[in-house]
Design a protein around this motif. Sequence first.
Motif, mmCIF file in Angstrom:
data_model
loop_
_atom_site.group_PDB
_atom_site.id
_atom_site.type_symbol
_atom_site.label_atom_id
_atom_site.label_comp_id
_atom_site.label_asym_id
_atom_site.label_seq_id
_atom_site.Cartn_x
_atom_site.Cartn_y
_atom_site.Cartn_z
ATOM 1 N N ASP A 182 7.767 -14.687 7.154
ATOM 2 C CA ASP A 182 8.808 -14.250 6.228
ATOM 3 C C ASP A 182 8.438 -12.871 5.673
ATOM 4 N N SER A 183 9.410 -11.959 5.752
ATOM 5 C CA SER A 183 9.264 -10.625 5.157
ATOM 6 C C SER A 183 7.999 -9.932 5.663
ATOM 7 N N ALA A 184 7.968 -9.678 6.968
ATOM 8 C CA ALA A 184 6.830 -8.996 7.582
ATOM 9 C C ALA A 184 7.224 -7.591 8.008
ATOM 10 N N PHE A 185 6.241 -6.702 8.029
ATOM 11 C CA PHE A 185 6.512 -5.305 8.358
ATOM 12 C C PHE A 185 5.342 -4.748 9.164
ATOM 13 N N ILE A 186 5.657 -4.200 10.332
ATOM 14 C CA ILE A 186 4.665 -3.553 11.192
ATOM 15 C C ILE A 186 4.952 -2.053 11.180
ATOM 16 N N LEU A 187 3.933 -1.261 10.942
ATOM 17 C CA LEU A 187 4.107 0.185 10.887
ATOM 18 C C LEU A 187 3.063 0.871 11.756
ATOM 19 N N LEU A 188 3.537 1.651 12.717
ATOM 20 C CA LEU A 188 2.680 2.520 13.522
ATOM 21 C C LEU A 188 3.041 3.953 13.157
ATOM 22 N N SER A 189 2.095 4.684 12.599
ATOM 23 C CA SER A 189 2.403 6.037 12.148
ATOM 24 C C SER A 189 1.335 7.007 12.605
ATOM 25 N N GLU A 190 1.777 8.243 12.825
ATOM 26 C CA GLU A 190 0.867 9.324 13.177
ATOM 27 C C GLU A 190 1.276 10.560 12.400
#
Length: 695
Positions: free
Chosen positions: A132-140
């Motif tokens: 529930d309410s998950a967030f994956i972030l790949l940033s550069e």
Amino acid sequence: MTPVVSPALPALPPVVKKGLAIVAIVIITLMIIGVLSANFLFQQAMMRVREKLRHDYRLALTTETATLANFRTATLTGVRVDFLDSLSEKKSAGDSLPRRNPPLFTAQRIEASVQVWPLLAGRTLLASLKVDSAFILLSEDEDGTKNYPDLLGRKKKSPDESSDKSDANMQSRQGWSNILSRALTLGFDAVPDELQLTAVSARYEHRRDTLTLIASINKATLKDEKLSASMDVEEWQSTARMNTVLDVRGEVYKSRKAVMIEVTGGNREARGQPNDGLRQPKAFQAPLVQKFFGASVSAETLFVSLSQLNEDQDSLRLGLRLGFRSFNVHHPKIDADTLRIALFESQSTLSVAAKSFRIDVRQATLDRLPFRAAAAIDKNDSLKVDFKLDTDTLASQTLFESLPAAMLSEMKGCKFEGRMQYALSLGIDWKNLDSVALDSRVYAENFRTLSLGGNNNLGKLQSEFEHRTSARGGVRTFLVGPSNPMFVSLQSLPPHVAGAVVSNEDGGFFLHRGFNEGAIAQSIGDNLRKGRFARGGSTISMQLVKNLFLTRSKTLSRKFQEIVIVWILERSGVVDKNRMMEIYLNIIEWGPGVYGLGEAANFYFAKPASQLTLEESLFLGSIIPSPRSFVRAFDEAGHLKPERQDQLRFVAGKMQSRGLTSTATINPDIALSGRAKDFLKITAPPDSMGTDDDE
């Protein structure tokens, strides 16, 4: 009525009562111990997971709470995963305080339960998973700092660990079939029996390229082997934005290692309504294709089915079904128009061994065109690639109408009679690139061309006609025939003129029927050896058709139409080879604003074409691939460069061996006497309209 009185149960003896009480206490105590032990083991397992993530992947896992209920259900809250390299605080321009890169993963709540019986065998299989309410972030960042590892793969083994295994065992473990088998096993084992995802999204940010990709799962469920999900996908590249909605339906059979997925373009307004199959799907865009390939790809429906058929010690067989509806591709290298495919369906078998792979497309349909294909890659000895394709025999008009319209953009309205079938075979061995095997055949029954479509007309070649060509500053139009004083008939030329052109451009012109498969195969080998497109396989027939009927655009569709028209021209009997050569000599570009052999002889040597010497003919033949760059063949003193002189000697030798000239002894130091001599003092402009030597 007399009430019925139940007989009283006999009183338990005190000793029994005491025994039962002891048993109850023992059971309760064991349950308490079991719960405490399970929680202790769970916390130990969490510690091992954290350590493994840290050691193998440089990832830090933290949670607000981590509890275990009913011995098999774990609940995590406040979950966060950080890449260790991104945890160090840093300052950037304009920042008053140190900052950290954002976390790789966060989730408000994760609940997972495992299957009990597989635990006894040492396997951990999920029975259910709720996120529930998950967030994956790949940033550069602009400076290249990432919040994720470069390699999310296996940890590197020490030399001691690697040396413990024999070479044979390592080869077995690293074989393609074993790698794929393990991947399938791990993949299906990771899928829970029941899945529920709510408000789960992933975001990729590349700030240096101003690229952002967001995939949001509004809700996804897997229950009773039925999969259902709805997604939003958004992509930003600079100021451009792409937004699409996806509805996913499918079935997952873990025991059989089979999965079927259908993706359709969704409709935000229709969300929450039952999918009764009556709603017209909308096209969805494939993300990142524009960014990495410069193309736009979309479809209304995509269907994929994969199942494991069987497996033994050395090989693995899979079944694959693939299909899509309303598939559109736009890329300038294909055609100026969008390539549209209304329907495609295929059924294939994949066979994977330790160092070989083969796919057999047993049945496929492109609109109304049935075909079969097979492709194989073998690395047991050297890298070998084989490809085969063949179509059913069907009406010629049906075959062409089944092709995407963009592939026939300059043949719109073409009409044919008869029946056709096509077969192609290509074999490449990287150890022997000089022996590429190529066999391309068209089988035709009662084939007849009613119309080539567009502005194409083969009949005009039988007499004088007007030719239009793109020239610097616009379009140039001139007559190809005796009415043009610069026209040169083939009969008026010394034999060595046409011989020099043929020997330079297409030695088998008078022998083949439009295509020189040997030359094409050789060019494939040369291009693979050099790792770039350095040599084309265009024949004089192909160059003639391109100049007469098609645009100069270097696209896949133009090349395909060129091949089609050449095949038709060579088998139509409209003109013979001598007439084709005569037209070719009179229309091709031979320099800046110079078209046809008559103009070329005057421009370079200030004489009529009928008086060209063998050396002059060899020179004119050598500059056909890049006519506007002829000055590059000369040095600063105005002499032909040594390497170009060697080229003329080589071609002269070929001509003598073929009986096209009586001697190979020449003086290749060409002296220009026409207007071309004045160009040697300036740099030639880039050649953009030469022949297809770079195709």
